[in-house]
Structure formats: C-alpha cells, structure tokens
Design a protein around this motif. Structure first.
Motif, PDB file in Angstrom:
ATOM      1  N   PHE A   1      57.946-102.704 108.484  1.00 19.20           N
ATOM      2  CA  PHE A   1      59.396-102.780 108.608  1.00 19.20           C
ATOM      3  C   PHE A   1      60.065-103.265 107.327  1.00 19.20           C
ATOM      4  CE2 PHE A   1      57.718-103.438 112.944  1.00 19.20           C
ATOM      5  CZ  PHE A   1      58.305-102.349 113.576  1.00 19.20           C
ATOM      6  N   LEU A   2      59.392-104.132 106.583  1.00 18.13           N
ATOM      7  CA  LEU A   2      59.967-104.641 105.336  1.00 18.13           C
ATOM      8  C   LEU A   2      58.837-104.896 104.337  1.00 18.13           C
ATOM      9  CD1 LEU A   2      62.507-105.557 103.797  1.00 18.13           C
ATOM     10  CD2 LEU A   2      62.094-107.872 104.680  1.00 18.13           C
ATOM     11  N   PRO A   3      58.568-103.955 103.458  1.00 15.50           N
ATOM     12  CA  PRO A   3      57.538-104.157 102.433  1.00 15.50           C
ATOM     13  C   PRO A   3      57.961-105.247 101.446  1.00 15.50           C
ATOM     14  CG  PRO A   3      58.138-101.837 102.645  1.00 15.50           C
ATOM     15  CD  PRO A   3      59.159-102.611 103.394  1.00 15.50           C
ATOM     16  N   SER A   4      57.005-105.789 100.737  1.00  9.56           N
ATOM     17  CA  SER A   4      57.286-106.820  99.753  1.00  9.56           C
ATOM     18  C   SER A   4      57.882-106.201  98.488  1.00  9.56           C
ATOM     19  CB  SER A   4      56.005-107.561  99.389  1.00  9.56           C
ATOM     20  OG  SER A   4      55.116-106.696  98.688  1.00  9.56           O
ATOM     21  N   PRO A   5      58.553-107.006  97.659  1.00  7.28           N
ATOM     22  CA  PRO A   5      59.052-106.470  96.378  1.00  7.28           C
ATOM     23  C   PRO A   5      57.954-105.850  95.533  1.00  7.28           C
ATOM     24  CG  PRO A   5      59.992-108.632  96.820  1.00  7.28           C
ATOM     25  CD  PRO A   5      58.955-108.394  97.875  1.00  7.28           C
TER      26      PRO A   5
ATOM     27  N   ASN B   1      66.180 -79.799 100.333  1.00 10.06           N
ATOM     28  CA  ASN B   1      64.795 -80.272 100.228  1.00 10.06           C
ATOM     29  C   ASN B   1      64.588 -81.085  98.963  1.00 10.06           C
ATOM     30  OD1 ASN B   1      64.954 -78.247  98.366  1.00 10.06           O
ATOM     31  ND2 ASN B   1      63.280 -77.007  99.219  1.00 10.06           N
ATOM     32  N   ASP B   2      65.680 -81.666  98.441  1.00  9.20           N
ATOM     33  CA  ASP B   2      65.555 -82.562  97.301  1.00  9.20           C
ATOM     34  C   ASP B   2      66.757 -83.508  97.276  1.00  9.20           C
ATOM     35  OD1 ASP B   2      67.511 -80.737  96.557  1.00  9.20           O
ATOM     36  OD2 ASP B   2      66.343 -79.836  94.955  1.00  9.20           O
ATOM     37  N   GLY B   3      66.645 -84.513  96.406  1.00  7.81           N
ATOM     38  CA  GLY B   3      67.683 -85.540  96.337  1.00  7.81           C
ATOM     39  C   GLY B   3      67.145 -86.887  96.782  1.00  7.81           C
ATOM     40  N   ILE B   4      67.695 -87.954  96.219  1.00  6.81           N
ATOM     41  CA  ILE B   4      67.232 -89.307  96.547  1.00  6.81           C
ATOM     42  C   ILE B   4      67.499 -89.654  98.001  1.00  6.81           C
ATOM     43  CG2 ILE B   4      67.651 -91.759  96.090  1.00  6.81           C
ATOM     44  CD1 ILE B   4      65.919 -90.478  93.998  1.00  6.81           C
ATOM     45  N   ALA B   5      68.699 -89.344  98.490  1.00  4.85           N
ATOM     46  CA  ALA B   5      69.017 -89.642  99.887  1.00  4.85           C
ATOM     47  C   ALA B   5      68.123 -88.828 100.828  1.00  4.85           C
ATOM     48  CB  ALA B   5      70.491 -89.362 100.169  1.00  4.85           C
ATOM     49  N   TRP B   6      67.891 -87.563 100.487  1.00  2.00           N
ATOM     50  CA  TRP B   6      66.991 -86.740 101.299  1.00  2.00           C
ATOM     51  C   TRP B   6      65.596 -87.345 101.309  1.00  2.00           C
ATOM     52  CZ3 TRP B   6      62.534 -84.247  99.632  1.00  2.00           C
ATOM     53  CH2 TRP B   6      61.930 -83.399 100.548  1.00  2.00           C
ATOM     54  N   MET B   7      65.127 -87.814 100.170  1.00  2.00           N
ATOM     55  CA  MET B   7      63.809 -88.446 100.088  1.00  2.00           C
ATOM     56  C   MET B   7      63.713 -89.642 101.034  1.00  2.00           C
ATOM     57  SD  MET B   7      61.986 -90.205  96.748  1.00  2.00           S
ATOM     58  CE  MET B   7      62.956 -91.725  96.901  1.00  2.00           C
ATOM     59  N   ALA B   8      64.751 -90.493 101.019  1.00  7.51           N
ATOM     60  CA  ALA B   8      64.742 -91.668 101.888  1.00  7.51           C
ATOM     61  C   ALA B   8      64.801 -91.277 103.360  1.00  7.51           C
ATOM     62  CB  ALA B   8      65.918 -92.581 101.526  1.00  7.51           C
ATOM     63  N   LEU B   9      65.605 -90.275 103.681  1.00  8.70           N
ATOM     64  CA  LEU B   9      65.760 -89.860 105.082  1.00  8.70           C
ATOM     65  C   LEU B   9      64.476 -89.245 105.620  1.00  8.70           C
ATOM     66  CD1 LEU B   9      69.329 -88.322 104.791  1.00  8.70           C
ATOM     67  CD2 LEU B   9      68.718 -90.314 106.153  1.00  8.70           C
ATOM     68  N   THR B  10      63.824 -88.393 104.838  1.00 11.86           N
ATOM     69  CA  THR B  10      62.573 -87.795 105.314  1.00 11.86           C
ATOM     70  C   THR B  10      61.445 -88.823 105.368  1.00 11.86           C
ATOM     71  OG1 THR B  10      62.069 -87.076 103.047  1.00 11.86           O
ATOM     72  CG2 THR B  10      63.168 -85.486 104.503  1.00 11.86           C
TER      73      THR B  10
ATOM     74  N   ASP C   1      58.477 -98.203 102.440  1.00 15.48           N
ATOM     75  CA  ASP C   1      58.517 -98.501 101.017  1.00 15.48           C
ATOM     76  C   ASP C   1      59.241 -97.397 100.242  1.00 15.48           C
ATOM     77  OD1 ASP C   1      56.540 -96.715 101.677  1.00 15.48           O
ATOM     78  OD2 ASP C   1      54.994 -97.574 100.364  1.00 15.48           O
ATOM     79  N   VAL C   2      59.015 -96.136 100.632  1.00 15.83           N
ATOM     80  CA  VAL C   2      59.723 -95.023  99.987  1.00 15.83           C
ATOM     81  C   VAL C   2      61.212 -95.073 100.318  1.00 15.83           C
ATOM     82  CG1 VAL C   2      59.879 -92.513  99.794  1.00 15.83           C
ATOM     83  CG2 VAL C   2      57.636 -93.601 100.036  1.00 15.83           C
ATOM     84  N   VAL C   3      61.509 -95.413 101.564  1.00 19.90           N
ATOM     85  CA  VAL C   3      62.919 -95.546 101.967  1.00 19.90           C
ATOM     86  C   VAL C   3      63.616 -96.596 101.104  1.00 19.90           C
ATOM     87  CG1 VAL C   3      64.496 -96.201 103.831  1.00 19.90           C
ATOM     88  CG2 VAL C   3      62.464 -94.818 104.332  1.00 19.90           C
ATOM     89  N   LEU C   4      62.958 -97.733 100.916  1.00 19.03           N
ATOM     90  CA  LEU C   4      63.570 -98.799 100.121  1.00 19.03           C
ATOM     91  C   LEU C   4      63.722 -98.393  98.660  1.00 19.03           C
ATOM     92  CD1 LEU C   4      61.998-102.088 101.527  1.00 19.03           C
ATOM     93  CD2 LEU C   4      64.387-101.390 101.581  1.00 19.03           C
ATOM     94  N   VAL C   5      62.771 -97.639  98.135  1.00 22.56           N
ATOM     95  CA  VAL C   5      62.923 -97.142  96.759  1.00 22.56           C
ATOM     96  C   VAL C   5      64.174 -96.286  96.658  1.00 22.56           C
ATOM     97  CG1 VAL C   5      61.951 -95.589  95.021  1.00 22.56           C
ATOM     98  CG2 VAL C   5      60.483 -97.267  96.147  1.00 22.56           C
TER      99      VAL C   5
END
Length: 272
Positions: free
Chosen positions: A50-54, A221-230, A238-242
């Motif tokens: 749920f919450l990865p470390s820094p 099928n690209d973009g930072i927001a798309w990356m986080a959503l998928t 961790d990918v979502v937080l990035v």
C-alpha cells in the motif's frame, strides 16, 4: 536610505526563514514517510503493497529509467504527457488571456462571451470526455480539448477580472495626459493586470495536471498518468508513486517557473 536598508535586511531575513521552514516541512514529510514504511531500518507500520518506502520508490524509478514501462521508455511517457499538457496550456495562455483582456475592456465583448463561459465553467470536464471522444475521435485532439475546456474559462475570467480591477483613476490620469487607447492599454491596463493574470495561470497549472490524468484514462497506451493508472490495476504501488511524484514535480516546476517570470515581469507588484 537607512529605512530602505532596514527594509531590505528584514526582507532578506524573512526570505531566509521561509526557505528554512520550507526545507523543514519537506524533511518532516520525508521523515513521516520513512517512519511509516521502515525503509529497511525497522518493520514497516504500513504494508509495502500500500505504501512503498522512499528507497523502494527510488529503486523503481531507476529501474523504469533503465527498462521502461510497457515497451516504452520512461522519458517517452514523460515527453508524451508534457506535450499533451503543454499544447493545451499554451493554447489557453495565447488565446484565453487575450480574450479575457478584451472582455475586461469592452462591455459588448463581455456581454457576448461571458454567458457561455459562465454556463460551461461549472460542468465537470471529465464527464464530457466521452462526448469529446465521440466528436473529435480517440486521438490527441480530444485529450487536448478536455484540458483546454477546464483551463480556458479559468484563465479568461482571471484576465477579465484583473482588467476590471484596475483603478479608474489611473486610466483617467492617463487620458488627461493625452494618452491614446493603445498607450493606456500598454502602459496602464496590461501592467496593472499582470499580477492577476499570473495568479490565474499558476492556479490553472494544478488543475491542468489533474485533467491530464483524466485525458490519459481513455484510448491511449503511453503517458505518465496512463502508466500510473495501469500500474494501479496490477497493484504496482511503487510504479504508481513514481508516476504521481513525476506529475507533482512537473506541476511544481511549472509553478516555480511562472513565479520567476512573475518576479521578473511584475517586479513592481506589492511596492505601491
């Protein structure tokens, strides 16, 4: 002279203190994050799923830089999102701000344009996204329009209100000196309106980044927001937080850029 030096010294001390407070605030947030996740130093309070470390987020960021995500590099995803946001944002500045200035200066223009802007402004723009896709297709145009639809009214209204708030005495003083309407606009109205215009632009940045997320929810099928959503669909927190941190950094960097531009172009603001 001594009063000016005293004011300058006081201002410098206040700026230094504010900088220290900002750094302390950032350190406090980072410490809270480390405290909740353990960061490998102790057992995490919150499950890493749920919450990865820094440290974990930093490692994921480096991995994405090296290997990319879903067949595209992280730089590609960032540049695509930046282009989508930048085109819409630039359009709103280049078109929306002049339209707002015209509305503020001419009652007839305001009477024509104010009703449609005010009527459409409260409508949630994400709710219109399916309609935009029907009208403009699933390409980049519909994504740009959903961002423009959210930012254009805000920038227009802020520019209009900035013009209308200019003191009438300043205009009358310029007229009494024989200034033409063009000179009055260039020397009186525009300089006095710039602080309000910049405020509207800076507020629009955060809303624009939010709308970017909505724009990349559908038919891409690209973009930072798309990356986080998928990534969220697969619980890759961790990918979502990035993705979230990159978008936050984008918004913060643009806000700082326009603050610097405002300080450069509106250096007289607050010194009356």
């Amino acid at each position: 002279m001594s009063n000016e030096r005293s004011k300058s010294s006081t201002g410098a001390r206040a700026a230094t203190m504010n900088l220290h407070l900002s750094i302390a605030s950032f350190i406090a947030m980072l410490a809270l994050w480390i405290g909740l996740t353990g960061s490998g130093l102790w057992a995490p309070i919150v499950d890493p799923m749920f919450l990865p470390s820094p440290l974990g987020v930093a490692q994921t960021f480096w991995k994405l830089c090296m290997t990319g995500y879903q067949g595209n590099t992280l730089l590609h995803h960032f540049l695509i999102s930046l282009a989508r946001f930048g085109v819409a944002f630039a359009f709103c500045i280049v078109v929306g701000v002049p339209v707002g200035l015209l509305m503020g200066m001419h009652g007839g223009v305001r009477a024509v344009l104010d009703p449609p802007i005010e009527i459409t402004r409260p409508i949630p723009k994400l709710a219109l996204l399916p309609l935009f896709i029907i009208w403009f297709g699933i390409g980049e145009l519909s994504k740009a329009i959903v961002i423009i639809a959210a930012l254009f009214p805000m920038m227009t209204i802020s520019a209009m209100q900035a013009v209308r708030s200019v003191s009438l005495r300043k205009i009358q003083a310029a007229q009494s000196l024989g200034a033409t309407p063009a000179v009055i606009f260039r020397r009186v109205l525009l300089p006095a309106s710039l602080p309000g215009i910049f405020t509207g632009i800076r507020v629009s940045i955060g809303i624009g980044v939010t709308m970017l997320v909505g724009a990349e929810m559908v038919a891409t099928n690209d973009g930072i927001a798309w990356m986080a959503l998928t990534a969220a669909d697969f619980m890759l927190t961790d990918v979502v937080l990035v993705g979230v941190l990159i978008m936050a950094l984008l918004g913060y960097s643009l806000d700082r850029l326009f603050r610097l531009l405002e300080a450069k172009l509106v250096h007289w603001s607050g010194k009356d």
